[in-house]
Design an enzyme around this catalytic site. Sequence first.
Site, PDB file in Angstrom:
ATOM      1  N   LYS A   1       0.939  -1.490   0.100  1.00  0.00           N
ATOM      2  CA  LYS A   1       0.084   0.022  -0.023  1.00  0.00           C
ATOM      3  C   LYS A   1       1.033   1.275   0.114  1.00  0.00           C
ATOM      4  O   LYS A   1       0.581   2.165  -0.824  1.00  0.00           O
ATOM      5  CB  LYS A   1      -0.908   0.008   1.322  1.00  0.00           C
TER       6      LYS A   1
ATOM      7  N   GLN B   1      -4.568  -1.213   9.705  1.00  0.00           N
ATOM      8  CA  GLN B   1      -4.344  -2.466   9.053  1.00  0.00           C
ATOM      9  C   GLN B   1      -5.189  -3.574   9.960  1.00  0.00           C
ATOM     10  O   GLN B   1      -4.581  -3.617  11.138  1.00  0.00           O
ATOM     11  CB  GLN B   1      -2.938  -2.997   8.920  1.00  0.00           C
TER      12      GLN B   1
ATOM     13  N   ASP C   1     -11.135   2.626   3.996  1.00  0.00           N
ATOM     14  CA  ASP C   1     -11.411   1.232   3.734  1.00  0.00           C
ATOM     15  C   ASP C   1     -12.859   1.046   3.702  1.00  0.00           C
ATOM     16  O   ASP C   1     -13.359  -0.025   3.383  1.00  0.00           O
ATOM     17  CB  ASP C   1     -10.795   0.465   4.933  1.00  0.00           C
TER      18      ASP C   1
END
Length: 302
Positions: A54, A98, A121
Amino acid sequence: MTAKIIKGKELREEILAEIKAEVDRIKEEHGVVPGLVTILVGEDPASVSYVTAKIKTANSLGFKEVQVNRPDTISEDELLALVKKYNKDKTIHGILVQLPLPGHIDEKKVINAIDPDKDVDGFHPVNTGRLVIGGSEVRFPPPTPAGIHELIKRAGVKIEGAETVVVGRSNIVGKPIAIMLLQKAEGANATVTVVHTRTRDMASHCKRADILIVAAGVPGLVKPEWIKPGACVIDVGVNRVGTKISEKTGKEVAILKGDVDFEAAKEIAGWITPVPGGVGPMTITMLMRNTLNALKYKLGIA
Ligand code: NAP
């Protein structure tokens, strides 16, 4: 029939080039770039590798990228304080924590602490609500289903009116892609059925699918004879079924298989995604697009 292979790797390059062009234009016109913070707790190898990819992608697009790594001994309060800090930071438009987090931390609490307008997200309940309502309400579709949707659209598959069967009902893949394809909107308007472990006769549902999306995490779950000739088959499953020595690096690497028997299915389907190289490459790409969009919403140009 031999299916057209939907190559996520190629589409990724196409979409990243589009994002880069927009980042450059916004930088020139508004003097700002998208800012993404990645918060990694602990050293789980899979999480480290996802976050590294990422960061690399964000840098290649000219984003401002802030990397925050914390040991897995971090307390829930410390992590929440970190999220709050980046909620206030005007140079940061996207916050990525994460997952999974260590057991002593309540993941829901952390996700709910993220400013919904920085939740790239798309896991915050506010963004789930926006996704369900659809239309102009939608801000950040979760990256994996957004990637699946993009693959189907760009492959030129007719979605309107298509009998669509989604195998799996998780919050990160099955439910959101079902909702996205169900919307009364261009690039959607499908007739959607979602099947799961309590479904009585999964085969009969799959057999009538014009679009079959499989996200169960069970290698070979969907049998070739369940595929309707000419159907579009999207295999989301990523299953580690063993290891092999990489020809490129000489190192031991995982052998990955999808939820569909690719070799047999490609002789029946009209379109199919491979594993790896299908849905996988799209997830980070769509995360980047969400981060760009977060900046565009801030600037009022979305
Ligand atoms: P998950 O949370 O474990 O959900 C799996 C879903 O599949 C559940 O709804 C489950 O049903 C259903 N299911 C499992 N076994 C089944 C069976 N035998 N028959 C019918 N339904 C079954 O998994 P996920 O997070 O959605 O991920 C699914 C797969 O996609 C995994 O292989 C994962 O690694 C992969 N994935 C890939 C990407 C990517 O490529 N970027 C991203 C995310 C996930 P119940 O609800 O009834 O238990």
